[in-house]
Write a protein that holds these residues in place. Structure first.
Motif, PDB file in Angstrom:
ATOM      1  N   THR A 135      -4.569  -0.588  -5.125  1.00  0.00           N
ATOM      2  CA  THR A 135      -4.564   1.231  -4.497  1.00  0.00           C
ATOM      3  C   THR A 135      -5.756   1.708  -5.563  1.00  0.00           C
ATOM      4  O   THR A 135      -6.081   0.312  -6.540  1.00  0.00           O
ATOM      5  CB  THR A 135      -3.703   2.073  -5.867  1.00  0.00           C
ATOM      6  OG1 THR A 135      -3.793   2.344  -7.372  1.00  0.00           O
ATOM      7  CG2 THR A 135      -2.225   1.998  -5.180  1.00  0.00           C
ATOM      8  N   MET A 182      -3.486  10.151  -3.168  1.00  0.00           N
ATOM      9  CA  MET A 182      -3.438   8.756  -4.321  1.00  0.00           C
ATOM     10  C   MET A 182      -4.767   7.825  -4.768  1.00  0.00           C
ATOM     11  O   MET A 182      -5.003   7.929  -5.317  1.00  0.00           O
ATOM     12  CB  MET A 182      -2.812   7.561  -4.079  1.00  0.00           C
ATOM     13  CG  MET A 182      -1.223   7.563  -3.696  1.00  0.00           C
ATOM     14  SD  MET A 182       0.091   6.422  -2.687  1.00  0.00           S
ATOM     15  CE  MET A 182      -0.906   5.214  -4.408  1.00  0.00           C
ATOM     16  N   ASP A 185      -6.330  10.449  -7.617  1.00  0.00           N
ATOM     17  CA  ASP A 185      -5.413   9.038  -8.877  1.00  0.00           C
ATOM     18  C   ASP A 185      -7.118   8.049  -9.533  1.00  0.00           C
ATOM     19  O   ASP A 185      -7.451   8.240 -10.572  1.00  0.00           O
ATOM     20  CB  ASP A 185      -4.794   8.343  -8.916  1.00  0.00           C
ATOM     21  CG  ASP A 185      -3.165   9.633  -8.583  1.00  0.00           C
ATOM     22  OD1 ASP A 185      -3.453  10.711  -9.507  1.00  0.00           O
ATOM     23  OD2 ASP A 185      -2.174   9.321  -8.111  1.00  0.00           O
ATOM     24  N   SER A 264       1.435  12.343 -11.672  1.00  0.00           N
ATOM     25  CA  SER A 264       0.556  11.259 -11.497  1.00  0.00           C
ATOM     26  C   SER A 264      -0.961  10.988 -12.572  1.00  0.00           C
ATOM     27  O   SER A 264      -0.996  12.101 -13.375  1.00  0.00           O
ATOM     28  CB  SER A 264      -0.089  10.665 -10.085  1.00  0.00           C
ATOM     29  OG  SER A 264      -1.095  12.060  -9.493  1.00  0.00           O
TER      30      SER A 264
END
Length: 364
Positions: A135, A182, A185, A264
């Motif tokens: 990620t 994501m 993030d 998150s």
């Protein structure tokens, strides 16, 4: 290829290169991790389905080079970032007779990296491990710097160890499998790095918001890792300047805990930076106003910045944070664009600070 060398208690490289998964064995050899070792790939079920399969390029590349491969797969998510997961991994390593000459590979996001790193630090009092983040968030945050750990019931990352990896490998192609939230993030953490110590990150993020451009994201990631490298080399054990990397994090961890980790980490960091910068401006703790610029950039990336929790709820959660020392807590305050500083306040004043920031945001 981008190579950033981190000179901490252990010296290691962060390699960012397209198709790096297909040359992992070569990169391990360059890091003096020889193919006569056992390697245990530790990953979660989601990442395993993408990159951990025996038929996949990473496994094939390592096995063809002669590494003896093992794999441990666990359920993902913060609820499994626990001591019980670490214990299960340690038992697996012991059952398969891993020794100090063998190594682990953390294949996944930040949770996998933290769990694997803590397991590596604990097994036989320390064995090598390699970070292969999948990620953007893990690439710019947890894969570099040697902080490892797991959550306890009382809060996030309350058990852990400082244990540096032997190598970090980032293959930008992994970004193609990530949903937009994501990617965001990771962008939150790069923005954080920019406000701490690199205004060029802010300038680039402001002028290019193409979150589907892997080259742009890799360049941002490299700049963010460079910021972290400088801070880690100066204060590896987190007793001074490394605390600057916690910009937005005291409140972010509180938000995560209040949400039972449904919010998150990166999105919580965005909210935390917004609240802290608004409070700092309101209290005249900044050299120049910073909240407006932070909000402008976060809104450009469409971060949801509303916080569903009250100042008292956030304070209660934050007061269990590991950064508290006695009756004091150290906050990271933006002083100007590209520069932050540490400010210690009494824990009794934390709720007032949070209230000030949340109230100020309502008028912005």
């Amino acid at each position: 290829m981008i190579k950033i060398t981190v000179s901490a208690s252990k010296k290691y490289d962060v390699i960012m290169e397209q198709n790096a998964l297909n040359k992992a064995a070569e990169l391990l050899s360059q890091a003096e991790i020889k193919s006569d070792r056992k390697l245990c790939i530790i990953t979660d079920k989601t990442v395993n389905s993408f990159y951990g399969k025996e038929s996949g390029i990473l496994w094939q590349n390592l096995s063809q080079a002669g590494f003896r491969l093992y794999k441990y797969v666990f359920e993902g998510g913060e609820s499994n970032k626990t001591m019980s997961t670490v214990t299960a991994i340690l038992d697996y390593l012991a059952d398969n007779k891993f020794s100090r000459s063998d190594a682990l590979i953390a294949l996944g996001g930040g949770i996998v990296g933290d769990v694997t790193g803590f397991s590596a630090a604990s097994f036989l009092r320390g064995i090598d491990y390699i970070q292969i983040p999948t990620t953007l968030l893990a690439t710019v945050d947890s894969s570099v710097g040697g902080k490892t750990g797991v959550n306890l019931k009382a809060g996030k990352n309350l058990a852990g160890a400082f244990w540096q990896p032997s190598l970090v490998i980032f293959d930008p192609q992994v970004l193609q499998s990530l949903p937009q939230h994501m990617i965001l993030d990771g962008i939150a953490e790069t923005i954080k790095a920019g406000f701490i110590n690199d205004k060029t990150i802010i300038d680039e993020a402001e002028n290019n918001i193409s979150i589907g451009d892997n080259r742009f994201l890799t360049q941002l990631a490299a700049k963010a890792v460079e910021v972290k490298r400088k801070v880690v080399e100066e204060d590896e054990r987190d007793n001074g300047s490394r605390q600057l990397l916690n910009f937005g994090h005291t409140l972010a961890h509180a938000i995560e805990k209040c949400s039972n980790y449904r919010i998150s980490h990166g999105h919580a960091v965005a909210k935390g930076m917004a609240i802290v910068s608004a409070a700092a401006d309101e209290m005249a703790w900044t050299s120049v106003p910073c909240a407006g610029k932070i909000l402008e950039i976060l809104k450009k990336f469409n971060f949801p910045l509303d916080c569903p929790y009250s100042p008292s709820q956030l304070t209660e959660a934050a007061l269990q944070d590991k950064k508290i020392r006695g009756n004091k807590i150290t906050l990271v305050i933006p002083e100007s664009i590209g520069k932050c500083r540490l400010k210690t306040i009494a824990t009794d004043d934390l709720e007032e600070f949070i209230t000030c920031g949340m109230d100020a945001l309502k008028g912005m």
